[in-house]
Design an enzyme around this catalytic site. Sequence first.
Site, PDB file in Angstrom:
ATOM      1  N   ASP A  13     -24.175  43.528   3.827  1.00  0.00           N
ATOM      2  CA  ASP A  13     -23.874  43.808   2.416  1.00  0.00           C
ATOM      3  C   ASP A  13     -24.367  45.172   1.959  1.00  0.00           C
ATOM      4  O   ASP A  13     -24.711  45.372   0.786  1.00  0.00           O
ATOM      5  CB  ASP A  13     -24.462  42.713   1.509  1.00  0.00           C
ATOM      6  CG  ASP A  13     -23.931  41.350   1.859  1.00  0.00           C
ATOM      7  OD1 ASP A  13     -22.790  41.265   2.334  1.00  0.00           O
ATOM      8  OD2 ASP A  13     -24.667  40.365   1.663  1.00  0.00           O
ATOM      9  N   LYS A  16     -20.377  48.490   3.296  1.00  0.00           N
ATOM     10  CA  LYS A  16     -19.488  48.962   4.366  1.00  0.00           C
ATOM     11  C   LYS A  16     -18.044  49.052   3.886  1.00  0.00           C
ATOM     12  O   LYS A  16     -17.321  49.986   4.233  1.00  0.00           O
ATOM     13  CB  LYS A  16     -19.566  47.995   5.571  1.00  0.00           C
ATOM     14  CG  LYS A  16     -20.958  47.914   6.188  1.00  0.00           C
ATOM     15  CD  LYS A  16     -21.039  46.880   7.292  1.00  0.00           C
ATOM     16  CE  LYS A  16     -20.956  45.454   6.816  1.00  0.00           C
ATOM     17  NZ  LYS A  16     -22.109  44.984   6.020  1.00  0.00           N
ATOM     18  N   GLY A  40     -18.029  39.699   3.844  1.00  0.00           N
ATOM     19  CA  GLY A  40     -17.402  39.867   2.535  1.00  0.00           C
ATOM     20  C   GLY A  40     -17.555  41.331   2.170  1.00  0.00           C
ATOM     21  O   GLY A  40     -18.661  41.776   1.894  1.00  0.00           O
ATOM     22  N   HIS A  41     -16.482  42.079   2.251  1.00  0.00           N
ATOM     23  CA  HIS A  41     -16.546  43.532   2.052  1.00  0.00           C
ATOM     24  C   HIS A  41     -15.830  43.883   0.758  1.00  0.00           C
ATOM     25  O   HIS A  41     -14.633  43.613   0.611  1.00  0.00           O
ATOM     26  CB  HIS A  41     -15.918  44.257   3.252  1.00  0.00           C
ATOM     27  CG  HIS A  41     -16.665  44.020   4.535  1.00  0.00           C
ATOM     28  ND1 HIS A  41     -16.250  44.488   5.747  1.00  0.00           N
ATOM     29  CD2 HIS A  41     -17.831  43.363   4.774  1.00  0.00           C
ATOM     30  CE1 HIS A  41     -17.122  44.132   6.674  1.00  0.00           C
ATOM     31  NE2 HIS A  41     -18.082  43.443   6.103  1.00  0.00           N
ATOM     32  N   GLN A 220     -21.570  42.359   9.006  1.00  0.00           N
ATOM     33  CA  GLN A 220     -23.004  42.041   9.010  1.00  0.00           C
ATOM     34  C   GLN A 220     -23.826  43.334   9.166  1.00  0.00           C
ATOM     35  O   GLN A 220     -23.382  44.366   8.694  1.00  0.00           O
ATOM     36  CB  GLN A 220     -23.353  41.005  10.098  1.00  0.00           C
ATOM     37  CG  GLN A 220     -22.769  39.623   9.828  1.00  0.00           C
ATOM     38  CD  GLN A 220     -21.302  39.463  10.180  1.00  0.00           C
ATOM     39  OE1 GLN A 220     -20.897  39.769  11.282  1.00  0.00           O
ATOM     40  NE2 GLN A 220     -20.501  38.985   9.258  1.00  0.00           N
TER      41      GLN A 220
END
Length: 447
Positions: A13, A16, A40-41, A220
């Site tokens: 988080d 990225k 989750g980007h 990650q």
Amino acid sequence: MPASVVLGAQWGDEGKGKAIDQLAPNSQWAVRFQGGNNAGHTIVAGGTTLKMHLLPSGITASDCKLVLGCGMVVDPWVLDRELKEWAELTGEHPEGERLFISERAAVILPFHRLYDSADKVVGTTGRGIGPAYRDRTERVGIRFVDVGLLMGRSQEIGEMARRMNEQLATVGVEDRIDPVQLGSELKWIHERFSNAIRATGPMLDDALARGEQVLLEGAQGAMLDIDQGTYPFVTSSITCRANATHGAGIHPGHIEQCYGITKAYTTRVGNGPFPTELSLEEGPGKQMSVVGHEFGTTTGRPRRTGWLDAVALNESQRLNGYTGLVVTKLDVLGGLDELKICTSYELDGQEVKHLPSSSEELSRCKPVYETHPGFPAMGEEEWIQIAEESRNGGGIGSLPSSIRAYLTRIEEISGVPVVSVGVGPDRLASIASSGGPFDIELSEATF
Ligand code: GDP
Ligand code: IMO
Ligand code: MG
């Protein structure tokens, strides 16, 4: 033209998605190479916020082709949902046109999600990631290339369901897999995605040979790496540079640039040791949580917050050899009297400069801090204004000197130049080093 990698330098988080979105217009390919929809980007462009779990964040650049690489575990139902959301927003159906799924990527099935729900230790995202990788390592999992081959083979499918049910019983999950249902699910996956399944490794190799630019999108972060992270409180894949090309089906010699994304502080979701952790209830930890909106993009869980951990950052540099650091969420620290950076730990009276391999030992490590003066809080608009000024040649020099000193210290400690600084969630809220790799024209949202 070479490949570039964007990697999380902490516990995930770090931002990225935003970095990939910025680099994608100059790349012909954006490739996810490990993990699945535990990621989750977030991309914020104008009024639109996108949360990508499986689709590469390069999707925002319409000329960028997209690959879900062979190192991934892919939940077809999540992919279907994400593609529907994308089609609702843009009208585009990229699957088979510019989105390709590796034949070798592993399929996440309902069984994997159910099995993951039994986790009581790690605090996983519950998306079936670990169980899908486990099946792959045991060589009993299904890859996308296998789905078509299984059509009509009800005996094999029945055998598979039997094995799954035995395993669910061992971890106390009551649900069971019905073999007929499993057969029809595999049929749906085949019908839904067969137009997008390709030998993506050779595709990317050919593209590199033609001189195209490939952007490899990590999920990650280094401290969640299965081998090098804070085991067992890690994810189930290799999140580091060494796997970026392997998980895309190309060789490591293609990588030229490797960007490490780090927040100006630290966050972590899920369980596990976190030496610089602060209270979420008060003080700087609360500010990081509230101002930084630190809630998991995938699960919505509150992220734990803490000061920048340069011991962890240096470990990630050792593993990834960054050519540039992107320091995100600097704006969140505005208004704090002082800023701290953890430069070593103390364990049983000894100075420790490397993360202990044992999470039990790491949890007993006390952070040793150096303290830096804080800087005033600024509103979103003020930050955007500084970011705009920085694009007129000033670069990182456009930031006030007290902020620059903090960044310079991060460069000194890590030995890596800061190539971009995040000062807000929006695509345009970034300050790039002049002439550096992020010194690129950023457009307004086109969707
Ligand atoms: P990723 O998983 O590494 O892509 O990061 P996430 O999207 O899960 O989490 C990063 C969060 O921080 C998202 O909500 C972003 O919109 C937000 N963000 C990214 N960069 C910045 C920044 O520089 N400042 C602020 N305030 N928010 C940012
Ligand atoms: P992005 O790509 C932050 C964490 C989970 C849990 C551990 C194992 O958005 O940075 P898993 O479901 O992978 O078996 O969970 O890893 N985790 C993440 N934390 N960002 C992520 O992804 C994460 N993906 C997994 O919270 O502690
Ligand atoms: Mg995330």
